[in-house]
Design a protein around this motif. Structure first.
Motif, PDB file in Angstrom:
ATOM      1  N   GLY A 171      50.455  61.035 -63.967  1.00 30.10           N
ATOM      2  CA  GLY A 171      49.537  59.868 -63.769  1.00 30.10           C
ATOM      3  C   GLY A 171      50.112  58.530 -63.170  1.00 30.10           C
ATOM      4  N   SER A 172      49.355  57.886 -62.588  1.00 28.39           N
ATOM      5  CA  SER A 172      49.731  56.537 -61.920  1.00 28.39           C
ATOM      6  C   SER A 172      48.682  55.583 -62.570  1.00 28.39           C
ATOM      7  CB  SER A 172      49.910  56.541 -60.697  1.00 28.39           C
ATOM      8  OG  SER A 172      51.043  57.462 -60.266  1.00 28.39           O
ATOM      9  N   PHE A 173      49.067  54.404 -62.735  1.00 27.68           N
ATOM     10  CA  PHE A 173      48.081  53.403 -63.538  1.00 27.68           C
ATOM     11  C   PHE A 173      48.526  52.124 -63.035  1.00 27.68           C
ATOM     12  CE2 PHE A 173      49.332  57.059 -66.265  1.00 27.68           C
ATOM     13  CZ  PHE A 173      48.019  57.503 -66.694  1.00 27.68           C
ATOM     14  N   ALA A 174      47.596  51.582 -62.427  1.00 31.10           N
ATOM     15  CA  ALA A 174      47.784  50.084 -61.486  1.00 31.10           C
ATOM     16  C   ALA A 174      47.040  48.634 -62.130  1.00 31.10           C
ATOM     17  CB  ALA A 174      47.377  50.334 -59.983  1.00 31.10           C
ATOM     18  N   ARG A 175      47.713  47.753 -61.684  1.00 31.28           N
ATOM     19  CA  ARG A 175      47.001  46.416 -62.017  1.00 31.28           C
ATOM     20  C   ARG A 175      47.196  45.764 -60.854  1.00 31.28           C
ATOM     21  NH1 ARG A 175      46.568  44.977 -67.393  1.00 31.28           N
ATOM     22  NH2 ARG A 175      46.170  42.519 -66.708  1.00 31.28           N
ATOM     23  N   SER A 176      46.339  44.601 -60.402  1.00 25.98           N
ATOM     24  CA  SER A 176      46.500  43.946 -59.256  1.00 25.98           C
ATOM     25  C   SER A 176      47.002  42.411 -59.618  1.00 25.98           C
ATOM     26  CB  SER A 176      45.145  43.613 -58.574  1.00 25.98           C
ATOM     27  OG  SER A 176      44.194  42.972 -59.615  1.00 25.98           O
ATOM     28  N   ASP A 177      47.330  42.042 -60.911  1.00 25.00           N
ATOM     29  CA  ASP A 177      47.493  40.930 -61.122  1.00 25.00           C
ATOM     30  C   ASP A 177      48.946  40.564 -61.709  1.00 25.00           C
ATOM     31  OD1 ASP A 177      47.045  42.138 -63.501  1.00 25.00           O
ATOM     32  OD2 ASP A 177      46.253  40.611 -64.444  1.00 25.00           O
ATOM     33  N   ARG A 178      49.444  41.420 -62.353  1.00 25.86           N
ATOM     34  CA  ARG A 178      51.004  41.563 -62.848  1.00 25.86           C
ATOM     35  C   ARG A 178      51.403  42.728 -63.115  1.00 25.86           C
ATOM     36  NH1 ARG A 178      50.493  42.563 -68.182  1.00 25.86           N
ATOM     37  NH2 ARG A 178      48.454  42.287 -69.250  1.00 25.86           N
ATOM     38  N   GLU A 179      52.672  42.615 -63.602  1.00 24.99           N
ATOM     39  CA  GLU A 179      53.583  43.987 -64.091  1.00 24.99           C
ATOM     40  C   GLU A 179      53.125  44.138 -65.369  1.00 24.99           C
ATOM     41  OE1 GLU A 179      55.559  46.035 -62.807  1.00 24.99           O
ATOM     42  OE2 GLU A 179      56.950  45.243 -61.380  1.00 24.99           O
ATOM     43  N   PHE A 180      52.961  45.614 -65.555  1.00 27.53           N
ATOM     44  CA  PHE A 180      52.609  45.946 -67.023  1.00 27.53           C
ATOM     45  C   PHE A 180      54.096  45.669 -67.997  1.00 27.53           C
ATOM     46  CE2 PHE A 180      50.326  48.659 -64.550  1.00 27.53           C
ATOM     47  CZ  PHE A 180      49.183  49.534 -65.420  1.00 27.53           C
ATOM     48  N   VAL A 226      52.694  51.784 -63.149  1.00 21.03           N
ATOM     49  CA  VAL A 226      53.458  52.444 -63.901  1.00 21.03           C
ATOM     50  C   VAL A 226      53.111  53.995 -63.681  1.00 21.03           C
ATOM     51  CG1 VAL A 226      52.100  52.264 -65.935  1.00 21.03           C
ATOM     52  CG2 VAL A 226      54.649  52.958 -65.992  1.00 21.03           C
ATOM     53  N   SER A 227      53.998  54.787 -63.219  1.00 20.60           N
ATOM     54  CA  SER A 227      53.695  56.399 -63.266  1.00 20.60           C
ATOM     55  C   SER A 227      54.318  57.060 -64.665  1.00 20.60           C
ATOM     56  CB  SER A 227      54.281  56.737 -62.027  1.00 20.60           C
ATOM     57  OG  SER A 227      53.875  56.247 -61.097  1.00 20.60           O
ATOM     58  N   CYS A 228      53.475  58.043 -64.898  1.00 20.73           N
ATOM     59  CA  CYS A 228      54.005  58.909 -66.263  1.00 20.73           C
ATOM     60  C   CYS A 228      53.961  60.405 -65.913  1.00 20.73           C
ATOM     61  CB  CYS A 228      52.938  58.542 -67.305  1.00 20.73           C
ATOM     62  SG  CYS A 228      52.817  57.110 -67.751  1.00 20.73           S
ATOM     63  N   SER A 229      54.971  61.033 -66.237  1.00 22.28           N
ATOM     64  CA  SER A 229      54.981  62.428 -66.318  1.00 22.28           C
ATOM     65  C   SER A 229      55.347  63.107 -67.664  1.00 22.28           C
ATOM     66  CB  SER A 229      56.118  62.625 -65.163  1.00 22.28           C
ATOM     67  OG  SER A 229      56.114  64.093 -64.983  1.00 22.28           O
ATOM     68  N   TRP A 230      54.530  64.295 -67.814  1.00 24.85           N
ATOM     69  CA  TRP A 230      54.825  64.801 -69.044  1.00 24.85           C
ATOM     70  C   TRP A 230      54.554  66.328 -68.904  1.00 24.85           C
ATOM     71  CZ3 TRP A 230      57.232  63.664 -73.415  1.00 24.85           C
ATOM     72  CH2 TRP A 230      57.149  64.529 -74.487  1.00 24.85           C
ATOM     73  N   GLY A 231      55.322  67.297 -69.644  1.00 26.47           N
ATOM     74  CA  GLY A 231      55.214  68.498 -69.736  1.00 26.47           C
ATOM     75  C   GLY A 231      56.075  69.246 -68.881  1.00 26.47           C
ATOM     76  N   GLU A 278      60.538  64.824 -63.832  1.00 30.35           N
ATOM     77  CA  GLU A 278      61.144  64.196 -64.726  1.00 30.35           C
ATOM     78  C   GLU A 278      59.933  64.069 -65.818  1.00 30.35           C
ATOM     79  OE1 GLU A 278      64.071  62.849 -64.847  1.00 30.35           O
ATOM     80  OE2 GLU A 278      64.653  63.257 -62.939  1.00 30.35           O
ATOM     81  N   ASN A 279      60.281  63.586 -67.082  1.00 32.02           N
ATOM     82  CA  ASN A 279      59.250  63.280 -67.903  1.00 32.02           C
ATOM     83  C   ASN A 279      59.721  61.876 -68.576  1.00 32.02           C
ATOM     84  OD1 ASN A 279      57.866  65.564 -68.517  1.00 32.02           O
ATOM     85  ND2 ASN A 279      59.319  66.536 -69.844  1.00 32.02           N
ATOM     86  N   GLY A 280      58.689  61.064 -68.672  1.00 32.28           N
ATOM     87  CA  GLY A 280      58.750  59.722 -69.069  1.00 32.28           C
ATOM     88  C   GLY A 280      57.914  58.752 -68.124  1.00 32.28           C
ATOM     89  N   THR A 281      58.247  57.625 -68.050  1.00 27.58           N
ATOM     90  CA  THR A 281      57.508  56.564 -67.194  1.00 27.58           C
ATOM     91  C   THR A 281      58.732  55.697 -66.348  1.00 27.58           C
ATOM     92  OG1 THR A 281      58.163  54.840 -69.121  1.00 27.58           O
ATOM     93  CG2 THR A 281      56.130  56.142 -69.297  1.00 27.58           C
ATOM     94  N   TRP A 311      59.028  61.798 -57.799  1.00 25.15           N
ATOM     95  CA  TRP A 311      59.606  61.713 -59.300  1.00 25.15           C
ATOM     96  C   TRP A 311      59.022  62.493 -60.440  1.00 25.15           C
ATOM     97  CZ3 TRP A 311      57.331  59.474 -63.550  1.00 25.15           C
ATOM     98  CH2 TRP A 311      57.894  59.089 -64.623  1.00 25.15           C
ATOM     99  N   GLY A 312      57.822  62.551 -60.462  1.00 24.77           N
ATOM    100  CA  GLY A 312      57.073  63.129 -61.798  1.00 24.77           C
ATOM    101  C   GLY A 312      57.066  64.614 -61.639  1.00 24.77           C
TER     102      GLY A 312
END
Length: 203
Positions: A109-118, A96-101, A66-69, A62-63
């Protein structure tokens, strides 16, 4: 504040929101990032690499276009290899994943949590921080010729004294040139500056 200090500040804020870790591939060229920053568990990084998941990771696919999240939950139907299901086994349950440029200045970039959705607000914050990291790690267009000469000498194995003698300058002048190159490249060490200058095609 130096580039490294600013970068450390952005990364510390990201760690507070992405509590299970992150990965950022910055300024991707020829399918390879110039800069990689990550804080995922080492066992997940090894497993992901061993399985070659970068080829099948839906957030990467996807990244690249695309640009965005996007939240990882949006990729459920486009993850036939179960990359994100496997990630959950390592504590990366929500992300959540992010793409830019664009072109050679695209970052993913990809960013993670173990407890809940962002939350929506956290997604906005992560994207803003990610964009700032992207900007802070943009490769410089050029170094000065004296900086290039100094890095080349050290990169070729010369010690400071030998490099200074070869360039006809004092050791303190050589160190100043190297320090200037490190700052321009956003590198913490001379070895890192040399590698980045090579990666960026500056030396």
């Amino acid at each position: 504040m130096t580039i490294n200090s600013k970068l450390d500040l952005e990364l510390s804020q990201l760690r507070r929101v992405a509590t299970a870790g992150y990965y950022m591939g910055l300024h991707i060229r020829f399918a390879s990032p110039l800069v990689s920053l990550q804080s995922y568990r080492e066992d997940w990084v090894e497993y992901y690499t061993e399985k070659g998941y970068v080829l099948f990771d839906p957030s990467i696919q996807w990244g690249l276009s695309e640009n965005g999240t996007r939240r990882w939950s949006d990729f459920v139907d486009s993850d036939p290899r179960g990359v994100l299901t496997e990630a959950a086994q390592f504590g990366l349950r929500f992300g959540v994943s992010c793409s830019w440029g664009s072109g050679s200045k695209r970052s993913i970039g990809s960013f993670a949590r173990s407890d809940r959705e962002f939350t929506d607000r956290e997604v906005e914050l992560v994207f803003a921080l990610f964009q700032r990291v992207h900007e802070l790690t943009l490769p410089p267009d050029e170094l000065t010729q004296p900086q290039i000469d100094a890095l080349r000498c050290i990169g070729n194995g010369d010690r400071h004294a030998a490099a200074a003698q070869k360039l006809g300058i004092s050791e303190s002048a050589l160190k100043a040139r190297i320090a200037g190159a490190r700052q321009r490249l956003g590198a913490r060490t001379t070895a890192e500056a040399i590698q980045r200058a090579k990666d960026y095609g500056l030396i």
